[in-house]
Design a protein around this motif. Structure first.
Motif, PDB file in Angstrom:
ATOM      1  N   ALA A 126      14.345 -55.588 -42.559  1.00 23.53           N
ATOM      2  CA  ALA A 126      15.698 -55.278 -42.084  1.00 23.53           C
ATOM      3  C   ALA A 126      16.057 -53.827 -42.389  1.00 23.53           C
ATOM      4  N   ARG A 129      14.209 -51.523 -40.028  1.00 24.97           N
ATOM      5  CA  ARG A 129      14.794 -51.565 -38.686  1.00 24.97           C
ATOM      6  C   ARG A 129      16.085 -50.745 -38.635  1.00 24.97           C
ATOM      7  N   ALA A 130      16.910 -50.870 -39.678  1.00 26.96           N
ATOM      8  CA  ALA A 130      18.152 -50.101 -39.730  1.00 26.96           C
ATOM      9  C   ALA A 130      17.872 -48.600 -39.780  1.00 26.96           C
ATOM     10  N   ASN A 131      16.873 -48.208 -40.580  1.00 26.32           N
ATOM     11  CA  ASN A 131      16.531 -46.793 -40.680  1.00 26.32           C
ATOM     12  C   ASN A 131      16.048 -46.239 -39.340  1.00 26.32           C
ATOM     13  N   GLN A 133      16.968 -47.315 -36.395  1.00 23.70           N
ATOM     14  CA  GLN A 133      18.128 -47.195 -35.511  1.00 23.70           C
ATOM     15  C   GLN A 133      18.937 -45.940 -35.838  1.00 23.70           C
ATOM     16  N   VAL A 168      26.640 -43.499 -35.784  1.00 26.06           N
ATOM     17  CA  VAL A 168      26.293 -43.936 -37.127  1.00 26.06           C
ATOM     18  C   VAL A 168      27.481 -43.616 -38.023  1.00 26.06           C
ATOM     19  N   THR A 205      26.403 -48.110 -44.342  1.00 24.88           N
ATOM     20  CA  THR A 205      25.764 -47.313 -43.301  1.00 24.88           C
ATOM     21  C   THR A 205      25.565 -48.243 -42.121  1.00 24.88           C
ATOM     22  N   GLN A 206      26.219 -47.948 -41.003  1.00 21.05           N
ATOM     23  CA  GLN A 206      26.200 -48.881 -39.882  1.00 21.05           C
ATOM     24  C   GLN A 206      26.001 -48.144 -38.571  1.00 21.05           C
TER      25      GLN A 206
END
Length: 242
Positions: A126, A129-131, A133, A168, A205-206
């Motif tokens: 996860a 994957r976030a990094n 994006q 972001v 962080t989104q």
């Protein structure tokens, strides 16, 4: 099936609880279990012990534990030696139970370590994957970064790409809120309409997909748990994007 015709059947309680019996021995033991109050009680006790062991272990075992356990099993006697002055059945049950508890502890630890490994793999996947994006937004040719302070303390950073219609949002050092309050994130369009893009209970962080192109500001407000349909003013932060 009786103790006289099957003298070793009492030693199968541990392997039965750990689901380590082949089908034929499992069927033989279950037929015996229906007639033996002692084994029925011991099976119940061992199951309880296995559950407690699995829930109370707080650190993962060393990676080589499973290999050591599997290797040691071949050297463990199925029946202990008869001790003078003690009935053979009593000795077998007493020593057998101690060995079974050790085996149950090892099996529970191995099972728990497998669960921890799966959870760690999922967490790592996860995060990766976030990094990816975040990196994809930062790599956009029109990506633009803006910063702002948060009332009461903390910093907000927003990276916007209208071309990708993504942004972001990075929130750091947010003040702690009461239990019945949450942070709510907003994107504000040119008509001053606020669009909710998420909630946060702490640093965040989104990646926000959509609700980015054409937006002129980013807002952060304090709302009741669960969020609000419209922002509660004054906002804790209002950062101009255009």
């Amino acid at each position: 099936m009786t103790d006289q015709t099957e003298p070793d059947v009492h030693t199968l309680t541990g392997p039965y609880v750990l689901d380590a019996l082949p089908d034929d021995e499992r069927a033989r033991f279950e037929a015996h279990l229906a007639e033996c109050a002692f084994c029925t009680t011991e099976v119940a006790e061992l199951r309880t012990a296995a559950v407690k062991l699995a829930t109370q272990v707080s650190t993962p075992p060393p990676p080589a534990l499973k290999a050591r356990v599997m290797s040691a099993i071949e050297d463990v006697r199925q029946l202990p030696p008869v001790v003078a002055g003690q009935p053979p059945t009593a000795v077998r049950r007493r020593i057998g139970r101690r060995s079974v508890f050790a085996l149950a502890a090892a099996a529970a630890a191995v099972a728990l370590s497998g669960g921890i490994a799966i959870d760690q793999y999922r967490d790592r996947t996860a995060a990766e994957r976030a990094n990816q994006q975040v990196a994809a937004v930062l790599a956009q040719p029109d990506a633009r970064t803006v910063h702002g302070t948060i009332q009461g303390g903390g910093q907000a950073t927003v990276v916007v790409s209208a071309q990708a219609d993504k942004s972001v949002v990075v929130l750091r050092d947010l003040p702690e809120l009461p239990a019945d309050r949450t942070w709510q994130l907003w994107m504000i369009d040119s008509g001053q309409t606020a669009h909710s893009v998420g909630l946060a209970t702490g640093d965040l962080t989104q990646v926000i997909t959509g609700s980015t192109a054409g937006m002129t500001a980013f807002g952060l407000t304090i709302e009741p748990t669960g969020g609000s349909r419209t922002p509660t003013l004054p906002a804790a932060a209002m950062i101009q994007l255009a």
